[in-house]
Design a protein around this motif. Structure first.
Motif, PDB file in Angstrom:
ATOM      1  N   LYS A 192       0.813  -1.208   0.000  1.00  0.00           N
ATOM      2  CA  LYS A 192       0.000   0.000   0.000  1.00  0.00           C
ATOM      3  C   LYS A 192       0.856   1.271   0.000  1.00  0.00           C
ATOM      4  O   LYS A 192       0.660   2.167  -0.810  1.00  0.00           O
ATOM      5  CB  LYS A 192      -0.900  -0.033   1.239  1.00  0.00           C
ATOM      6  CG  LYS A 192      -1.805   1.167   1.404  1.00  0.00           C
ATOM      7  CD  LYS A 192      -2.642   0.987   2.673  1.00  0.00           C
ATOM      8  CE  LYS A 192      -3.419   2.248   2.998  1.00  0.00           C
ATOM      9  NZ  LYS A 192      -4.141   2.105   4.277  1.00  0.00           N
ATOM     10  N   ARG A 193       1.826   1.310   0.933  1.00  0.00           N
ATOM     11  CA  ARG A 193       2.525   2.582   1.142  1.00  0.00           C
ATOM     12  C   ARG A 193       3.733   2.756   0.249  1.00  0.00           C
ATOM     13  O   ARG A 193       4.127   3.886  -0.046  1.00  0.00           O
ATOM     14  CB  ARG A 193       2.914   2.724   2.615  1.00  0.00           C
ATOM     15  CG  ARG A 193       1.653   2.880   3.480  1.00  0.00           C
ATOM     16  CD  ARG A 193       1.963   3.175   4.924  1.00  0.00           C
ATOM     17  NE  ARG A 193       2.860   4.308   5.096  1.00  0.00           N
ATOM     18  CZ  ARG A 193       3.612   4.493   6.173  1.00  0.00           C
ATOM     19  NH1 ARG A 193       3.577   3.612   7.158  1.00  0.00           N
ATOM     20  NH2 ARG A 193       4.408   5.533   6.266  1.00  0.00           N
ATOM     21  N   ILE A 194       4.352   1.676  -0.163  1.00  0.00           N
ATOM     22  CA  ILE A 194       5.531   1.824  -1.025  1.00  0.00           C
ATOM     23  C   ILE A 194       5.166   1.597  -2.486  1.00  0.00           C
ATOM     24  O   ILE A 194       5.527   2.377  -3.353  1.00  0.00           O
ATOM     25  CB  ILE A 194       6.668   0.876  -0.581  1.00  0.00           C
ATOM     26  CG1 ILE A 194       7.094   1.190   0.861  1.00  0.00           C
ATOM     27  CG2 ILE A 194       7.864   1.017  -1.528  1.00  0.00           C
ATOM     28  CD1 ILE A 194       8.236   0.353   1.396  1.00  0.00           C
ATOM     29  N   LEU A 195       4.418   0.532  -2.756  1.00  0.00           N
ATOM     30  CA  LEU A 195       4.093   0.222  -4.153  1.00  0.00           C
ATOM     31  C   LEU A 195       2.845   0.942  -4.637  1.00  0.00           C
ATOM     32  O   LEU A 195       2.552   0.963  -5.825  1.00  0.00           O
ATOM     33  CB  LEU A 195       3.916  -1.290  -4.325  1.00  0.00           C
ATOM     34  CG  LEU A 195       5.105  -2.143  -3.876  1.00  0.00           C
ATOM     35  CD1 LEU A 195       4.844  -3.622  -4.159  1.00  0.00           C
ATOM     36  CD2 LEU A 195       6.381  -1.691  -4.580  1.00  0.00           C
ATOM     37  N   ASP A 196       2.091   1.512  -3.672  1.00  0.00           N
ATOM     38  CA  ASP A 196       0.902   2.265  -4.034  1.00  0.00           C
ATOM     39  C   ASP A 196      -0.110   1.405  -4.793  1.00  0.00           C
ATOM     40  O   ASP A 196      -0.764   1.878  -5.733  1.00  0.00           O
ATOM     41  CB  ASP A 196       1.316   3.494  -4.875  1.00  0.00           C
ATOM     42  CG  ASP A 196       0.218   4.532  -4.918  1.00  0.00           C
ATOM     43  OD1 ASP A 196      -0.585   4.579  -3.969  1.00  0.00           O
ATOM     44  OD2 ASP A 196       0.152   5.275  -5.923  1.00  0.00           O
ATOM     45  N   LEU A 197      -0.232   0.149  -4.408  1.00  0.00           N
ATOM     46  CA  LEU A 197      -1.234  -0.709  -5.038  1.00  0.00           C
ATOM     47  C   LEU A 197      -2.614  -0.326  -4.510  1.00  0.00           C
ATOM     48  O   LEU A 197      -2.749   0.100  -3.375  1.00  0.00           O
ATOM     49  CB  LEU A 197      -0.914  -2.182  -4.767  1.00  0.00           C
ATOM     50  CG  LEU A 197       0.268  -2.709  -5.603  1.00  0.00           C
ATOM     51  CD1 LEU A 197       0.715  -4.071  -5.113  1.00  0.00           C
ATOM     52  CD2 LEU A 197      -0.086  -2.761  -7.088  1.00  0.00           C
ATOM     53  N   PRO A 198      -3.619  -0.499  -5.329  1.00  0.00           N
ATOM     54  CA  PRO A 198      -4.950   0.028  -4.963  1.00  0.00           C
ATOM     55  C   PRO A 198      -5.633  -0.796  -3.882  1.00  0.00           C
ATOM     56  O   PRO A 198      -5.457  -2.012  -3.811  1.00  0.00           O
ATOM     57  CB  PRO A 198      -5.732  -0.079  -6.275  1.00  0.00           C
ATOM     58  CG  PRO A 198      -5.046  -1.150  -7.059  1.00  0.00           C
ATOM     59  CD  PRO A 198      -3.599  -1.092  -6.672  1.00  0.00           C
ATOM     60  N   GLY A 199      -6.403  -0.106  -3.036  1.00  0.00           N
ATOM     61  CA  GLY A 199      -7.318  -0.749  -2.109  1.00  0.00           C
ATOM     62  C   GLY A 199      -6.679  -1.701  -1.122  1.00  0.00           C
ATOM     63  O   GLY A 199      -7.364  -2.560  -0.576  1.00  0.00           O
ATOM     64  N   ALA A 200      -5.382  -1.573  -0.915  1.00  0.00           N
ATOM     65  CA  ALA A 200      -4.712  -2.518  -0.022  1.00  0.00           C
ATOM     66  C   ALA A 200      -5.071  -2.223   1.427  1.00  0.00           C
ATOM     67  O   ALA A 200      -5.321  -1.086   1.775  1.00  0.00           O
ATOM     68  CB  ALA A 200      -3.203  -2.452  -0.207  1.00  0.00           C
TER      69      ALA A 200
END
Lengths: 379, 394
Positions: B386-394
């Protein structure tokens, strides 16, 4: 020393990235492959590399180079890894330049190093013989003959060997396969009588050759370093080469990973981006962590090669082993997470997978380097 | 640079002269670790001497400012000190959650008064701290914690229960997350507060773990009165402090995967498995597992070094400690699986002199907590996604 790039090194990275991403994106490699280009890389780009000081990056300043170190070479290799640019930088700028600068006599250095720095001379190291990288097993024979030696045998995976102007050949002058003593390095003109060069078209569309030596004569001036004592300088050069390829694999891994994460954000299935699925998120996170840890290990090895050379072997073994495992994982996840698209030739991901496989074999795979570490640690 | 080399020479000479030989061997039991505190006991004279000499230099906390009892070293000097200590295998003179967790949070969020009150006592090992974070119903979902702090003039009255409180039964003070506002979003009603474990209404109960040890406790608060001035940061903004402290906790736990000097794992394994005629470990598959492990272990050590250096250079991602926590703890579990496999039958004994009361299997079981405490591996991967890869809805 801090385990981060200095400001100068970051600037070098930016200028290398600027040139490479502009002139040699992955489409450059694709074009060379599809047109079955006889050279397999762009000589114009190699000239541009020379003009920017990259070709002679490891060549001492007194011989027209930049006199920089392995960290800087790694910085350039990493950028090469991002776009898979085929370039003689590894064979000539890193490996051959190191061999000549570290083992060459004054005459050899003055003859070859300035030409490497100016981009005028391409040189290849010929070491591998069997299916796997086993430098101690070298058995290409160099027997005494008159005022020199006669070479008989064959080499494989000679990087850029199809266009080389100079070959650096590891041969056995004494002892038998497996022994440290009795290896000698020779500088050989590839156009010498008795040499047969076969360009091998490789899975990664990069450049290599198989070379046969049939009674090839070389006089004593062609010995690089000491007769029978060639393993020490060869080992040094192989360590530098390993560190450089590990850097290429870090760049390659990071590029594949970046493309894959972007795809996870864009590709929608079941009405949402597939990057929302935890199964993929966790695998992506694990891969990210692997790459970052490998990056640190590789930078550590390069810094150790520059600052504490005598103790660099273990750090290099760690770096190349890690880089191999990480890159293999990165390209596999890259293809898998791109789904069917990842299997198409039209998509670039496959190029990275193919190059990673070749990098893995160059200078020894992950198993080879883990074995080196185990031996060094006494088990 | 010349100054740094000078510092290295002086440090090396000082350590050589002042670190007792006994303190240069790896710590093997709990007795070998000095935690400080009101009831602290030294297990040996060399342990006392080493601690006091380092304390007097401010080198229990070398990079803290001198005014708070630290050594006042800059980043490069701290690294040199660490390297020189590692080179001779010097033990930490003082282990402390105050040093690893609370101190950094106080330096960032504490008032001047709080820093002056607490940091020097941490540096000098006078007060031993514990961490009141997890609750029976607030584990991975820490922010759902329910321990209540109700306002009573210039005090809070605290009621509730914590769990997995490491060494609460030995601790002098606690840094604790409490709910000061139950009527807002869960992250917005939490405060970070400090109090004395000797306060009326605090009780602890050790929890017996699969290792047979009880490093963790249940901790109960029954109408504990704490001055409001003991809140660190703003009231109801405790989550910021909590998260910042967690970064340091995760860095600490990931460090468990690293070993200082000491024998290579393959040689330890050879003691029980034996070697072949060429000096290679007698079990080829175990040998390859160990070699692969050692590659990863060396890489982790480089990554830990790089993480520190990136932080000093202001280039670190704040969530990267989660990445290191994940990798370091999984690696440490791997190490102990290998040790158990190498020990074979001998590593199965649980009691008695021969096995040092089952030191190896107990340590093996203890490591299983590494990927749970301080945030599970799964939570760490979620944070990275979520915070590093910025993947959605994690």
């Amino acid at each position: 020393m801090a385990l981060v790039l200095t400001e100068e090194q970051s600037m070098l990275r930016d200028s290398a990235r600027g040139l490479i991403s502009d002139k040699a994106p992955v489409s450059h490699l694709r074009h060379l492959r599809d047109s079955r280009d006889a050279t397999g890389f762009s000589r114009d780009l190699w000239q541009a590399f020379a003009e920017m000081g990259f070709a002679g990056l490891l060549v001492p300043e007194e011989f027209g180079g930049s006199g920089l170190g392995c960290v800087e070479a790694g910085v350039v290799m990493e950028e090469i890894g991002r776009t898979l640019m085929p370039s003689p930088f590894l064979s000539t700028g890193v490996v051959a330049a190191s061999a000549l600068a570290r083992a060459g006599n004054a005459a050899q250095k003055s003859e070859y190093l300035p030409k490497i720095a100016s981009g005028a001379l391409l040189a290849s190291l010929a070491v591998d013989e069997g299916a796997k990288h086993r430098p101690l097993q070298t058995s290409l024979q160099a027997s005494r003959s008159g005022n020199g030696f006669k070479l008989n045998g064959a080499k494989a995976l000679v990087v850029d060997g199809h266009v080389a102007d100079l070959l650096i050949v590891a041969a056995r002058t004494a002892g038998s396969a497996g022994e440290r003593d009795g290896l000698t390095l020779f500088l050989i003109n590839p156009r010498a009588k008795g040499i047969a060069i076969e360009r091998t078209v490789m899975v990664d569309a990069h450049n290599a050759a198989r070379i046969e030596f049939n009674n090839v004569e070389v006089d004593v001036d062609g010995v690089l370093g000491e007769v029978d004592q060639g393993f020490a300088p060869l080992d040094v050069v192989l360590n530098i080469g390993s560190g450089a390829v590990a850097s290429e694999m870090v760049g390659l891994s990071e590029e594949v990973f970046g493309r894959t994460v972007e795809y996870l954000k864009q590709r929608k299935q079941f009405g949402k981006p597939i990057g929302e699925f935890q199964a993929l998120q966790h695998r992506a996170a694990q891969l990210y962590i692997d790459i970052e840890i490998t990056r640190a290990a590789v930078l550590k090895a390069l810094q150790t090669l520059d600052g504490d050379f005598a103790n660099a072997a273990a750090a290099v073994a760690v770096a190349k082993a890690r880089a191999g495992v990480t890159a293999t994982r990165a390209v596999q996840e890259g293809v898998q997470m791109h789904g069917g698209m990842g299997m198409t030739d039209q998509f670039d991901i496959g190029f990275f997978m193919k190059r990673a496989r070749v990098c893995e074999e160059l200078f020894g795979d992950a198993n080879f380097h883990a074995e080196q570490l185990a031996r060094a640690r006494g088990y | 640079m010349a100054d740094l080399e000078q510092f290295r020479r002086e440090t090396r000479a000082w350590l050589e002269a002042n670190c007792p030989a006994e303190m240069r061997r790896p710590a093997v039991s709990d007795d070998d670790v000095f935690w400080g505190g009101r009831n602290a006991r030294f297990s040996s004279e060399p342990q006392r001497v080493w601690f006091e000499r380092m304390r007097d230099k401010g080198w229990t906390v070398p990079d803290w400012p001198r005014e708070y009892g630290g050594g006042g070293l800059d980043a490069a000097e701290t690294k040199v000190l660490r390297e020189e200590m590692a080179a001779i295998g010097a033990r930490l003179p003082l282990s402390s959650f105050g040093i690893w967790m609370l101190g950094p949070a106080l330096l960032k969020y504490g008032t001047e008064e709080q820093k002056k009150e607490h940091l020097p006592k941490i540096a000098a090992g006078l007060i031993r701290w514990c961490q009141g974070y997890s609750e029976p119903n607030a584990g991975s979902d820490l922010a759902s914690l329910q321990t209540r702090a109700t306002s009573d003039g210039d005090h809070f009255i605290i009621n509730g229960q914590k769990i997995w409180t490491s060494y609460a039964n030995y601790a002098d003070w606690i840094f604790c997350l409490v709910r000061t506002d139950p009527n807002v979003k869960k992250h917005d009603g939490i405060s970070f507060i400090l109090f004395d474990m000797a306060s009326k209404g605090v009780s602890t109960k050790p929890i017996l773990l699969i290792s047979g040890y009880s490093p963790f406790c249940e901790t109960f608060f029954d109408n504990v009165r704490v001055p409001k001035s003991h809140v660190v940061g703003q009231i109801n903004r405790g989550w910021d402090v909590a998260k910042y402290l967690l970064q340091h906790e995760r860095a600490m736990i990931s460090g468990m995967g690293e070993r200082g000097a000491g024998r290579p794992l393959g040689q330890i394994a050879a003691d029980s498995v034996g070697s072949d005629g060429q000096g290679r470990l007698g079990d080829a598959i175990l040998r390859s597992q160990i070699a692969t492990f050692e590659v990863d272990e060396a890489a982790l050590a480089a990554a830990a070094e790089r993480t520190t250096d990136l932080a000093k250079a202001g280039q670190a991602h704040p969530a990267f400690s989660s990445a290191m926590k994940y990798y370091g703890t999984e690696l440490n579990k791997r190490r102990h699986e290998i040790l158990m496999s190498a020990g074979g039958i001998d590593a199965l004994e649980w009691e008695g002199e021969r096995s040092k009361d089952g030191a190896r299997p107990r340590a093996w079981l203890r490591t299983k907590a590494n990927s749970i405490e301080g945030g599970t591996s799964e939570v760490m991967l979620g944070i990275v996604a979520k915070r590093i890869l910025d993947l959605p809805g994690a």
